[in-house]
Design a protein around this motif. Structure first.
Motif, PDB file in Angstrom:
ATOM      1  N   VAL A 231       4.648  10.311  -6.572  1.00 46.60           N
ATOM      2  CA  VAL A 231       5.861  10.714  -7.291  1.00 46.60           C
ATOM      3  C   VAL A 231       5.568  10.867  -8.784  1.00 46.60           C
ATOM      4  CG1 VAL A 231       8.188   9.961  -7.965  1.00 46.60           C
ATOM      5  CG2 VAL A 231       7.445   9.780  -5.588  1.00 46.60           C
ATOM      6  N   TRP A 232       4.810   9.946  -9.363  1.00 54.06           N
ATOM      7  CA  TRP A 232       4.483  10.031 -10.782  1.00 54.06           C
ATOM      8  C   TRP A 232       3.667  11.287 -11.059  1.00 54.06           C
ATOM      9  CZ3 TRP A 232       0.045  10.184 -13.719  1.00 54.06           C
ATOM     10  CH2 TRP A 232       0.221  10.012 -15.086  1.00 54.06           C
TER      11      TRP A 232
ATOM     12  N   ALA B 133       0.832  -1.207   0.000  1.00 54.72           N
ATOM     13  CA  ALA B 133       0.000   0.000   0.000  1.00 54.72           C
ATOM     14  C   ALA B 133       0.865   1.254   0.000  1.00 54.72           C
ATOM     15  CB  ALA B 133      -0.928  -0.004   1.206  1.00 54.72           C
ATOM     16  N   ILE B 134       1.907   1.261   0.810  1.00 60.48           N
ATOM     17  CA  ILE B 134       2.816   2.413   0.861  1.00 60.48           C
ATOM     18  C   ILE B 134       3.511   2.584  -0.488  1.00 60.48           C
ATOM     19  CG2 ILE B 134       4.943   3.310   1.883  1.00 60.48           C
ATOM     20  CD1 ILE B 134       4.061   1.893   4.497  1.00 60.48           C
ATOM     21  N   GLY B 135       3.986   1.495  -1.070  1.00 58.90           N
ATOM     22  CA  GLY B 135       4.653   1.563  -2.369  1.00 58.90           C
ATOM     23  C   GLY B 135       3.733   2.087  -3.464  1.00 58.90           C
ATOM     24  N   ALA B 136       2.488   1.621  -3.469  1.00 64.01           N
ATOM     25  CA  ALA B 136       1.527   2.075  -4.478  1.00 64.01           C
ATOM     26  C   ALA B 136       1.226   3.570  -4.309  1.00 64.01           C
ATOM     27  CB  ALA B 136       0.242   1.262  -4.383  1.00 64.01           C
ATOM     28  N   LEU B 137       1.021   4.000  -3.076  1.00 58.82           N
ATOM     29  CA  LEU B 137       0.775   5.428  -2.831  1.00 58.82           C
ATOM     30  C   LEU B 137       1.996   6.261  -3.183  1.00 58.82           C
ATOM     31  CD1 LEU B 137      -1.163   5.307   0.542  1.00 58.82           C
ATOM     32  CD2 LEU B 137      -2.035   6.081  -1.657  1.00 58.82           C
TER      33      LEU B 137
ATOM     34  N   ALA C  64      16.501  11.687  -2.549  1.00 59.48           N
ATOM     35  CA  ALA C  64      16.432  10.592  -1.570  1.00 59.48           C
ATOM     36  C   ALA C  64      15.823  11.069  -0.259  1.00 59.48           C
ATOM     37  CB  ALA C  64      17.823  10.020  -1.318  1.00 59.48           C
ATOM     38  N   PHE C  65      16.190  12.267   0.180  1.00 63.06           N
ATOM     39  CA  PHE C  65      15.642  12.830   1.422  1.00 63.06           C
ATOM     40  C   PHE C  65      14.117  12.935   1.337  1.00 63.06           C
ATOM     41  CE2 PHE C  65      14.215  16.593   3.777  1.00 63.06           C
ATOM     42  CZ  PHE C  65      14.612  16.249   5.058  1.00 63.06           C
ATOM     43  N   PHE C  66      13.617  13.518   0.245  1.00 62.50           N
ATOM     44  CA  PHE C  66      12.170  13.664   0.100  1.00 62.50           C
ATOM     45  C   PHE C  66      11.479  12.328  -0.136  1.00 62.50           C
ATOM     46  CE2 PHE C  66      13.197  18.172  -0.843  1.00 62.50           C
ATOM     47  CZ  PHE C  66      12.420  18.726   0.165  1.00 62.50           C
ATOM     48  N   GLY C  67      12.143  11.414  -0.833  1.00 64.34           N
ATOM     49  CA  GLY C  67      11.566  10.090  -1.051  1.00 64.34           C
ATOM     50  C   GLY C  67      11.395   9.311   0.241  1.00 64.34           C
ATOM     51  N   VAL C  68      12.422   9.323   1.073  1.00 61.47           N
ATOM     52  CA  VAL C  68      12.341   8.628   2.370  1.00 61.47           C
ATOM     53  C   VAL C  68      11.336   9.330   3.280  1.00 61.47           C
ATOM     54  CG1 VAL C  68      13.648   8.064   4.463  1.00 61.47           C
ATOM     55  CG2 VAL C  68      14.645   7.640   2.226  1.00 61.47           C
ATOM     56  N   GLY C  69      11.324  10.652   3.258  1.00 68.21           N
ATOM     57  CA  GLY C  69      10.358  11.405   4.061  1.00 68.21           C
ATOM     58  C   GLY C  69       8.928  11.090   3.661  1.00 68.21           C
ATOM     59  N   LEU C  70       8.671  11.016   2.353  1.00 67.62           N
ATOM     60  CA  LEU C  70       7.330  10.658   1.873  1.00 67.62           C
ATOM     61  C   LEU C  70       6.972   9.243   2.297  1.00 67.62           C
ATOM     62  CD1 LEU C  70       4.791  11.256   0.216  1.00 67.62           C
ATOM     63  CD2 LEU C  70       6.052  10.515  -1.817  1.00 67.62           C
ATOM     64  N   PHE C  71       7.914   8.322   2.202  1.00 65.48           N
ATOM     65  CA  PHE C  71       7.670   6.941   2.621  1.00 65.48           C
ATOM     66  C   PHE C  71       7.290   6.880   4.102  1.00 65.48           C
ATOM     67  CE2 PHE C  71       8.771   2.765   4.191  1.00 65.48           C
ATOM     68  CZ  PHE C  71       8.250   1.933   3.209  1.00 65.48           C
ATOM     69  N   LYS C  72       8.047   7.578   4.955  1.00 63.74           N
ATOM     70  CA  LYS C  72       7.756   7.563   6.398  1.00 63.74           C
ATOM     71  C   LYS C  72       6.414   8.229   6.698  1.00 63.74           C
ATOM     72  CE  LYS C  72       9.778   6.083   9.189  1.00 63.74           C
ATOM     73  NZ  LYS C  72       9.573   4.769   9.762  1.00 63.74           N
ATOM     74  N   LEU C  73       6.076   9.298   5.978  1.00 66.41           N
ATOM     75  CA  LEU C  73       4.792   9.963   6.162  1.00 66.41           C
ATOM     76  C   LEU C  73       3.643   9.025   5.808  1.00 66.41           C
ATOM     77  CD1 LEU C  73       3.427  12.774   6.751  1.00 66.41           C
ATOM     78  CD2 LEU C  73       3.410  13.065   4.272  1.00 66.41           C
ATOM     79  N   LEU C  74       3.774   8.324   4.684  1.00 65.22           N
ATOM     80  CA  LEU C  74       2.742   7.371   4.292  1.00 65.22           C
ATOM     81  C   LEU C  74       2.673   6.204   5.264  1.00 65.22           C
ATOM     82  CD1 LEU C  74       3.343   7.322   0.447  1.00 65.22           C
ATOM     83  CD2 LEU C  74       1.437   8.391   1.655  1.00 65.22           C
TER      84      LEU C  74
END
Length: 98
Positions: free
Chosen positions: A18-19, A9-13, A69-79
Motif C-alpha cells: 500500500v505504501w 507477515a501479512i500486515g507487513a506485506l 476497503a474492497f481493495f484492502g480486504v482483497g489484498l489481505f485475502k490474497l496475501l
C-alpha cells in the motif's frame, strides 16, 4: 507458522504494498494528494482551511472509502492465501505409532 506470525507477515506485506502504491501515485500525480485529502477529510488544505462537506463530497467520500476497503480486504485475502500456500505440510503421524 503460527497465526500470529502469519498475521504479522501479512500486515507487513500489506502495508509495504500500500505504501509503495501510494508513494508512486503521489510521485506520478502530485495533485492527487490535495484531492485525496479533500475527499477523505472533507477539508481543503489550502490556507485558510475550509469545510467542504456537501452532498457531492459525502457521496464521493463514501464511494472512495468503499472502493479502498474492497481493495484492502482483497489484498489481505490474497496475501493470506499466498502465505498459507507456502506453509510447509506437516505429515500425519497419528496412525504410525508402534
Amino acid at each position: 507458522m503460527s497465526d500470529i506470525k502469519r498475521s504479522v507477515a501479512i500486515g507487513a506485506l500489506w502495508i509495504t504494498i500500500v505504501w509503495a502504491v501510494c508513494f508512486s501515485a503521489v510521485a506520478l500525480f502530485p495533485s492527487l494528494t490535495t484531492r485525496s485529502i479533500e475527499v477523505a477529510l472533507h477539508m481543503q488544505v489550502n490556507s485558510p482551511l475550509q469545510n467542504t462537506l456537501t452532498v457531492r463530497s459525502f457521496i464521493a467520500g463514501l464511494i472512495w472509502w468503499n472502493v479502498t476497503a474492497f481493495f484492502g480486504v482483497g489484498l489481505f485475502k490474497l496475501l493470506d492465501a499466498s502465505i498459507k500456500a507456502q506453509r510447509p505440510k506437516v505429515a500425519d503421524t497419528a496412525g504410525t505409532r508402534r
